[in-house]
Design an enzyme around this catalytic site. Structure first.
Site, PDB file in Angstrom:
ATOM      1  N   HIS A 166       0.835  -1.197   0.000  1.00  0.00           N
ATOM      2  CA  HIS A 166       0.000   0.000   0.000  1.00  0.00           C
ATOM      3  C   HIS A 166       0.875   1.254   0.000  1.00  0.00           C
ATOM      4  O   HIS A 166       1.168   1.800   1.066  1.00  0.00           O
ATOM      5  CB  HIS A 166      -0.898  -0.002   1.232  1.00  0.00           C
ATOM      6  CG  HIS A 166      -1.787  -1.207   1.338  1.00  0.00           C
ATOM      7  ND1 HIS A 166      -1.348  -2.424   1.798  1.00  0.00           N
ATOM      8  CD2 HIS A 166      -3.095  -1.378   1.030  1.00  0.00           C
ATOM      9  CE1 HIS A 166      -2.344  -3.298   1.774  1.00  0.00           C
ATOM     10  NE2 HIS A 166      -3.412  -2.702   1.313  1.00  0.00           N
ATOM     11  N   HIS A 196      -3.867   3.203  -3.411  1.00  0.00           N
ATOM     12  CA  HIS A 196      -4.074   2.681  -2.061  1.00  0.00           C
ATOM     13  C   HIS A 196      -3.402   1.326  -1.859  1.00  0.00           C
ATOM     14  O   HIS A 196      -2.636   1.148  -0.934  1.00  0.00           O
ATOM     15  CB  HIS A 196      -5.571   2.555  -1.749  1.00  0.00           C
ATOM     16  CG  HIS A 196      -5.854   1.843  -0.465  1.00  0.00           C
ATOM     17  ND1 HIS A 196      -6.042   2.502   0.719  1.00  0.00           N
ATOM     18  CD2 HIS A 196      -5.920   0.524  -0.177  1.00  0.00           C
ATOM     19  CE1 HIS A 196      -6.220   1.614   1.682  1.00  0.00           C
ATOM     20  NE2 HIS A 196      -6.156   0.406   1.166  1.00  0.00           N
ATOM     21  N   GLU A 241     -18.887  -3.101  23.830  1.00  0.00           N
ATOM     22  CA  GLU A 241     -18.099  -4.290  24.120  1.00  0.00           C
ATOM     23  C   GLU A 241     -16.774  -4.297  23.374  1.00  0.00           C
ATOM     24  O   GLU A 241     -15.722  -4.544  23.959  1.00  0.00           O
ATOM     25  CB  GLU A 241     -18.889  -5.556  23.778  1.00  0.00           C
ATOM     26  CG  GLU A 241     -20.145  -5.762  24.620  1.00  0.00           C
ATOM     27  CD  GLU A 241     -21.344  -4.974  24.117  1.00  0.00           C
ATOM     28  OE1 GLU A 241     -21.250  -4.386  23.016  1.00  0.00           O
ATOM     29  OE2 GLU A 241     -22.371  -4.937  24.802  1.00  0.00           O
ATOM     30  N   HIS A 276     -29.470 -13.918  24.160  1.00  0.00           N
ATOM     31  CA  HIS A 276     -28.487 -13.695  25.222  1.00  0.00           C
ATOM     32  C   HIS A 276     -27.816 -14.989  25.676  1.00  0.00           C
ATOM     33  O   HIS A 276     -26.936 -14.950  26.530  1.00  0.00           O
ATOM     34  CB  HIS A 276     -29.155 -13.009  26.417  1.00  0.00           C
ATOM     35  CG  HIS A 276     -29.445 -11.560  26.168  1.00  0.00           C
ATOM     36  ND1 HIS A 276     -30.180 -11.131  25.086  1.00  0.00           N
ATOM     37  CD2 HIS A 276     -29.069 -10.432  26.834  1.00  0.00           C
ATOM     38  CE1 HIS A 276     -30.261  -9.805  25.115  1.00  0.00           C
ATOM     39  NE2 HIS A 276     -29.597  -9.369  26.157  1.00  0.00           N
TER      40      HIS A 276
END
Lengths: 674, 674
Positions: free
Chosen positions: A34, A268, A417, A479
């Site tokens: 890159h 890129h 999280e 859950h």
């Protein structure tokens, strides 16, 4: 054409063009990579590294160095160039071996491989989020260890981030928290180049980044990313702001200098091509040959920059020596923390915390353990992704840290999280803190990209995953983890531990804290479990071997292997089988990784080859259990999602019962006899 | 005290208080649940459902209904109350069985369980992101199928989202894209109640949400979430805005009406307690008894609301009948798409696409397949998380859709893997589109929370995971999947397929498109693989059985099982073994799930019990392979992370070679003979 840069080229431009040249040549030689990002970011990086960054190339681990995080890890040649130029242990030959077997110049920067790389990046969004953790650690350590007249922790964390980093969700989570906490020494240089792999950012991205970060409470600026004076001024303003993290949207041009590829997606992720490399060097006024060209003047200057930090480090060491005199205990604690040591005797009494007989959820036991060890390990710092009361992660008396008071050791991460996990990684990377964090086991799915990187980097993070099965009951299948625990076992270098009761939970924490080779995940129940009477059963210490004979028959005909809450089902089944005159051995297997690492003779003693009648029971997917159960055995588990109901009904309806285990045991006994 | 609500209580308040009463009573009876959110959101929901939402309770699947997404799924009693009141198939008895075995009132709403629930929520951030996909699908279908004078697709998507939803990273990804695409019929009601599980949002959250969404290009408002007139005015303004998605930050009070628990975290996730339920009802001017009280007037009115849509649906049907006359082909296509049917003959010729002998990466083969099938399945719509060229997900000639032109069928999702996946879920939920999306296999980790929900909801999403092993080479370990594929096999109801060559890749797409029972994941190589000569080897069609004998020996002594690129290593090993006079069978095993679902007799024919000499080879973790390899076998895989180098060097250095497989085969043959 001369092979020297024109005399009128400024030193800044010479440095930046050296970086561009090294980048183009290395990517071209590897024929993959890159080039565009380092070429576009070379100006920002040059100003940052020569005028702001505090570092000593001779000692990449100096604790009070500024941290530089290349969140846009695909631009790895940017940092490799800088490491080489400033005199880190990065020979030019390594750059010539970019992306080759055995080199320290991997496709994306890896902290465990390359000195001077602060964190492993590549998966976008992770570096910037690690940086939030690094900055948080700095602030916490400064609050705890600095004393009037003795500033021993005081550094910045700088990040170069791309639009990809900022599109990723984890950047939202971590940067919102950074704003909330006012991490004033975090400075993000946003490489605003308007190009992604697919093309113009217009295809998918029209965030007003400055406004977005304003909304998080950050200090924000825009500046020209190719004007050294503008870059310097913006960085000065960012550093001057101490109450808020800073982001500067630097307008840059990917593949800067390339006549045909600047501002294109092709710059890129592909080599420019030999012709375009030549054209670009010509366009930049740079010698086409030799390849990997570094002007003496540039090298000399950059080596001075790299060595300048040695004076700063020497000053810091002198300051620290004085601090040691004035505050010997704090200094010793700080040193121990930095080296990942635990205070002597921290675990004394840990194994006597629980009395047998009572029923206790292992998450509650974990909370009790934390209450016990937190005062003994002052640099144990953790939190929860907004499930504090459920995860039991907050030690008694532990204050939470906040914008205006970082003396707390508990972090309310919010409902973030992955952000939490990535921040924990950053805290571990910084050093001086043993970080842990809690959420429900089912949400470990959100953490996987970050757990993986922590494993790769061998960082001792502790994940507290509670509500570890359908045993959580009424919250229902969304859950209830089914596949999560086995999937975590699949992660290389992650140590997993699912204790069967409170006493094994204490062992789990001991093992987790002793494990400095990588992260540890604990799986803990919501529901109460009997505390096993260790005068009757094998001692919990044996859990350190990963699996052990919890209770044996005189003549075991069948082996029942359980983990966590299901060990109790195995024990009940053992009793049922005894009534029928069948001898069953119960093996508690909290940790596959620990068991697999035992000597063969030990493994054979627990699971002898000649007892092929085996039944495993775990409230999760069956795949994988063939390893221990073998072809004659039966795996009792769940290959489907759970349901919403009181948990005992779920166990019964899904066939996770002592009766089912006993029946399976009888079936395998018959099979084996045939 | 009267057991009737006071006469002066407005109908609005009576409805809202009915919801509050049902919520409190249901949670109290279950003795577990989340009462606070429905109590706080009852006013917003009442206005939305009575004055805006277009629906027909008698036909929850009416295609042109408005979609209502309760992103804050823990507030499930809100939607259950509304479904009951408006006359969906939700008897009051089910509400009394909240969170019990066999009920349709699970702890969190589940779309496959409960009529009227549009998407399964609970894991925060997912519902709002699904809603973006739903709104995107609506816009795409409207663009494709509406004709002047015939508007057959025209509905809104409404979301109630919590601060947790907005803290989650996935909300950033999906909402930024929604803003970019200008999804004007998406309306988010943000339940801005300042409370999370851990306490005040001040602990972790200080985003200026309105400013953040401004930055995404959304239409934003703030309003009082308990003032019916303010709610109505804000919703009217939101609906009037057609060029931008709308969010309204409604200031609400969690546990509204509870004298002691309103505005507290304890109202979030715990029953109020009998006493507080009583006090709350009194405070609200609501009869304390009977429990589950619904005034006749409320029920009567709400049932009218629920039935009002039947006229609208009848009108729509009449309109559709006219449309069928005017545009029979479009109408037929639309109907087929809605029913998940594929056009007749869509796969004719698919198996003849590839000529043997050439080398072709399976990702490239996948691109060729897409080029072939896209014109035949006009409602196949997909994209990539900014890896279009790498994933080969863009069919030839497919335009990308954009803010001002939704006629394209290709979506640039940006660097937003989880957002993409959650949006694909929403598109599948809406119906009328077969969605697919691509990223690197290693980034499947980001998708796991959304894949799991798609599996739970049995949605036919197709995941195109390329760069499926260390075979991607130089990008290095951060990009090389090791544990991902096995971890995906662990996900219940996910169909995984890792083809060995171009011909199996075509089969993979056929299987994926035929699979309406849940999502399918394809794992595809970056590197070229020989296209197998099917005149020499078994036909690729056999791949539909999950595993098949690709090439046998006259007398097979050992079985070599491979997947994907490693099948070719197995074939080479077979040749090496033949030279040594050892007969080896090569089994290609693209899909565990398909193979495990075969009749025992077929499985036995492929992997006969009496051939226990077996070697598996897959460039991933070993755990799990014991299932097919058995105790005598050897698993060749990688239980560690990869490295950055050309891929053939990686295979060689990590022992994934034909020589290693042949050696292992000889070892197991010896073992078995002993």
């Amino acid at each position: 054409m001369s092979n020297l840069p024109p005399k009128e080229m400024s030193l800044h431009d010479q440095i930046a063009n050296t970086i561009r040249g090294l980048t183009m040549d290395a990517v071209q030689k590897a024929n993959i990579g890159h080039p565009g990002m380092p070429m576009g970011a070379a100006d920002m990086a040059t100003v940052l590294w020569t005028k702001f960054l505090k570092f000593n190339a001779a000692d990449p681990k100096w604790p009070d160095r500024d941290r530089f995080v290349l969140s846009a890890g695909h631009g790895s040649m940017l940092i490799y160039s800088l490491l080489y130029l400033t005199g880190y242990d990065m020979p030019l030959d390594e750059i010539k071996q970019f992306r080759q077997w055995g080199s320290i110049t991997a496709g994306h920067p890896e902290s465990h491989l390359t000195p001077g790389v602060e964190t492993t990046t590549g998966p976008l969004g992770q570096g910037i989020s690690n940086a939030v953790g690094i900055a948080l650690a700095e602030r916490w350590l400064a609050t705890r260890y600095n004393r009037p007249g003795y500033t021993i922790v005081d550094h910045h964390t700088y990040v170069i981030a791309s639009d990809g980093d900022l599109m990723e969700g984890v950047s939202h989570e971590s940067c919102a928290l950074a704003g909330h906490l006012g991490l004033g020494k975090l400075v993000v240089l946003y490489d605003d180049n308007h190009i992604t792999i697919d093309g113009s950012t217009d295809l998918s991205y029209s965030d007003d980044v400055v406004k977005r970060f304003d909304a998080y409470g950050w200090h924000t600026q825009r500046a020209d990313g190719h004007d050294p004076a503008a870059i310097e001024a913006a960085l000065q303003a960012a550093v001057a702001e101490t109450e808020r993290p800073s982001i500067i949207a630097f307008r840059t041009h990917i593949g800067y200098g390339s006549p045909n590829k600047q501002d294109t997606a092709s710059a890129h992720g592909e080599p420019l091509g030999e012709d375009e490399v030549r054209l670009t060097k010509e366009n930049l006024g740079w010698p086409v040959e030799p390849k990997f060209y570094v002007p003496d003047k540039v090298l000399e200057y950059m080596r001075q920059v790299g060595a300048a930090g040695s004076d700063q480090e020497a000053n810091w060491k002198a300051r620290f020596a004085e601090y040691e005199q004035a505050h010997p205990e704090l200094a010793a604690e700080f040193q121990g923390a930095l080296h990942g040591e635990l205070p002597d005797g921290w675990d004394e009494g840990l194994n006597d915390l629980f009395e047998p007989g009572k029923s206790l959820a292992t998450r509650v036991a974990s909370g009790t353990v934390l209450d016990f060890i937190a005062p003994r390990i002052p640099y144990l710092v953790g939190g929860s992704a907004d499930l504090t009361g459920s995860n039991k992660t907050r030690p008694k008396g532990a204050d939470h840290l906040s914008h205006h008071d970082f003396s707390g050791r508990y972090i309310h991460f919010g409902i973030r999280e992955q952000g939490m996990s990535s921040i924990l990684t950053g805290m571990a990377l910084h050093g001086g803190i043993r970080p842990y964090g809690g959420t429900f086991l089912v949400f470990s799915d959100y953490l996987r990209p970050t757990i993986r990187l922590a494993c790769m980097m061998e960082l001792p993070v502790i994940y507290v995953f509670t509500h570890d099965s359908i045993g959580l009951g009424e919250d229902g299948p969304t859950h209830q983890p089914i596949e999560q625990w086995m999937s975590l076992r699949a992660v290389p270098r992650l140590l997993t531990f699912r204790p069967a009761d409170a006493t094994e939970t204490a062992m789990g924490w001991q093992i987790a804290l002793d494990n400095m080779a990588g992260p540890t995940a604990l799986a803990l129940t919501r529901q109460g479990l009997p505390i096993l009477d260790r005068t009757k059963y094998a001692p919990a210490e044996e859990a350190a071997r990963g699996a052990y004979i919890l209770n044996d028959a005189d003549v075991p005909q069948v082996i029942l292997i359980g983990t966590g809450s299901e060990v109790h089902i195995a024990l009940e089944a053992q009793a049922l089988l005894a009534e029928k005159g069948i001898g069953a051995r119960v093996v508690s297997m909290p940790s596959w990784e620990l068991f697999d690492a035992q000597p063969a003779v030990y493994r054979e003693s627990v699971l002898p080859t000649n007892i092929t009648a085996r039944v495993s029971v775990e409230a999760g997917v069956k795949v994988g259990w063939e390893r221990y159960v073998g072809p004659d055995g039966i795996i009792i588990g769940l290959d489907h999602y759970g349901a919403s109901a009181p948990y005992l009904e779920l166990y019964r309806n899904f066939g996770l019962t002592a009766e089912a285990v006993a029946e399976a045991a009888m079936e395998v006994c018959e099979r084996v006899e045939l």
